[in-house]
Design a protein around this motif. Structure first.
Motif, short mmCIF file in Angstrom:
data_model
loop_
_atom_site.label_atom_id
_atom_site.label_comp_id
_atom_site.label_asym_id
_atom_site.label_seq_id
_atom_site.Cartn_x
_atom_site.Cartn_y
_atom_site.Cartn_z
N UNK A 114 -41.70 5.21 1.91
CA UNK A 114 -41.21 5.47 3.26
C UNK A 114 -41.94 4.59 4.27
N UNK A 115 -43.25 4.50 4.15
CA UNK A 115 -44.05 3.77 5.14
C UNK A 115 -43.70 2.29 5.22
N UNK A 116 -43.17 1.72 4.15
CA UNK A 116 -42.86 0.29 4.13
C UNK A 116 -41.70 -0.09 5.04
N UNK A 117 -40.97 0.90 5.55
CA UNK A 117 -39.89 0.63 6.50
C UNK A 117 -40.41 0.50 7.93
N UNK A 118 -41.70 0.74 8.14
CA UNK A 118 -42.28 0.77 9.48
C UNK A 118 -43.24 -0.40 9.69
N UNK A 119 -43.41 -0.82 10.94
CA UNK A 119 -44.37 -1.86 11.25
C UNK A 119 -45.78 -1.34 10.96
N UNK A 120 -46.70 -2.25 10.76
CA UNK A 120 -48.10 -1.89 10.51
C UNK A 120 -48.63 -1.03 11.65
N UNK A 121 -48.22 -1.33 12.89
CA UNK A 121 -48.72 -0.61 14.07
C UNK A 121 -47.69 0.36 14.64
N UNK A 122 -46.81 0.89 13.79
CA UNK A 122 -45.75 1.79 14.23
C UNK A 122 -46.29 2.94 15.09
N UNK A 123 -45.45 3.38 16.02
CA UNK A 123 -45.78 4.53 16.88
C UNK A 123 -44.77 5.64 16.59
N UNK A 124 -45.29 6.83 16.35
CA UNK A 124 -44.45 8.00 16.09
C UNK A 124 -44.82 9.14 17.03
N UNK A 125 -43.80 9.92 17.36
CA UNK A 125 -44.02 11.27 17.86
C UNK A 125 -43.19 12.14 16.94
N UNK A 126 -43.84 13.04 16.25
CA UNK A 126 -43.18 13.95 15.32
C UNK A 126 -43.54 15.36 15.75
N UNK A 127 -42.58 16.06 16.34
CA UNK A 127 -42.85 17.35 16.96
C UNK A 127 -43.89 17.11 18.05
N UNK A 128 -45.06 17.73 17.94
CA UNK A 128 -46.11 17.54 18.96
C UNK A 128 -47.22 16.63 18.45
N UNK A 129 -47.00 15.97 17.31
CA UNK A 129 -48.01 15.08 16.74
C UNK A 129 -47.70 13.63 17.09
N UNK A 130 -48.74 12.87 17.38
CA UNK A 130 -48.61 11.45 17.64
C UNK A 130 -49.30 10.71 16.51
N UNK A 131 -48.56 9.83 15.85
CA UNK A 131 -49.05 9.13 14.67
C UNK A 131 -48.93 7.65 14.94
#
Length: 137
Positions: free
Chosen positions: A34-51
């Motif tokens: 899954x992670x290989x679809x994202x940039x090395x420095x990807x930004x996420x907000x998942x619910x109330x979590x920031x990844x």
């Protein structure tokens, strides 16, 4: 240089393909895949979590799939333009006690020029369900 086809700008056909590729990857429950679809420095907000960052995506997903057992996801294209795609989704899982849940939500995705997702913002709500109420089997 990493390239993850299809690349933007998206057409209806390539947006649908990108959504199906994401659904297939997430249903594998393989955090590295899954992670290989994202940039090395990807930004996420998942619910109330920031990844932030691919490495943290792997940690987050590894933890998620240790808690969310028999996870099964369905994604649906909602809209697209240029380098952005919006999806609606639902997924089902049960916890260690056997309680089933259905999660509903929306995701907004932004891709770089090489087709890697650089930003993912997810809003998710959970509903406790009985096993016989499952939609996704």
């Amino acid at each position: 240089m990493e390239i993850r086809n299809p690349i933007p700008p998206f057409s209806l056909e390539t947006a649908l393909e990108k959504v199906q590729l994401a659904e297939d990857a997430w249903n594998s429950q393989d955090p590295i895949r899954v992670s290989l679809a994202y940039t090395i420095d990807t930004e996420w907000r998942n619910r109330s979590e920031f990844i932030n960052g691919r490495e943290n995506v792997v940690k987050f997903l590894s933890s998620k799939w240790q808690r969310e057992l028999n996870y099964k996801l369905k994604k649906e294209l909602w809209a697209f333009t240029g380098n952005r795609i919006a999806v609606r989704f639902e997924y089902e899982f049960h916890d260690i006690q056997g309680q089933w849940f259905r999660a509903y939500g929306n995701e907004n995705w932004e891709f770089d020029d090489n087709g890697l997702m650089r930003r993912r913002f997810a809003c998710i709500n959970d509903l406790a369900i009985k096993e016989q109420e499952r939609h996704i089997v």
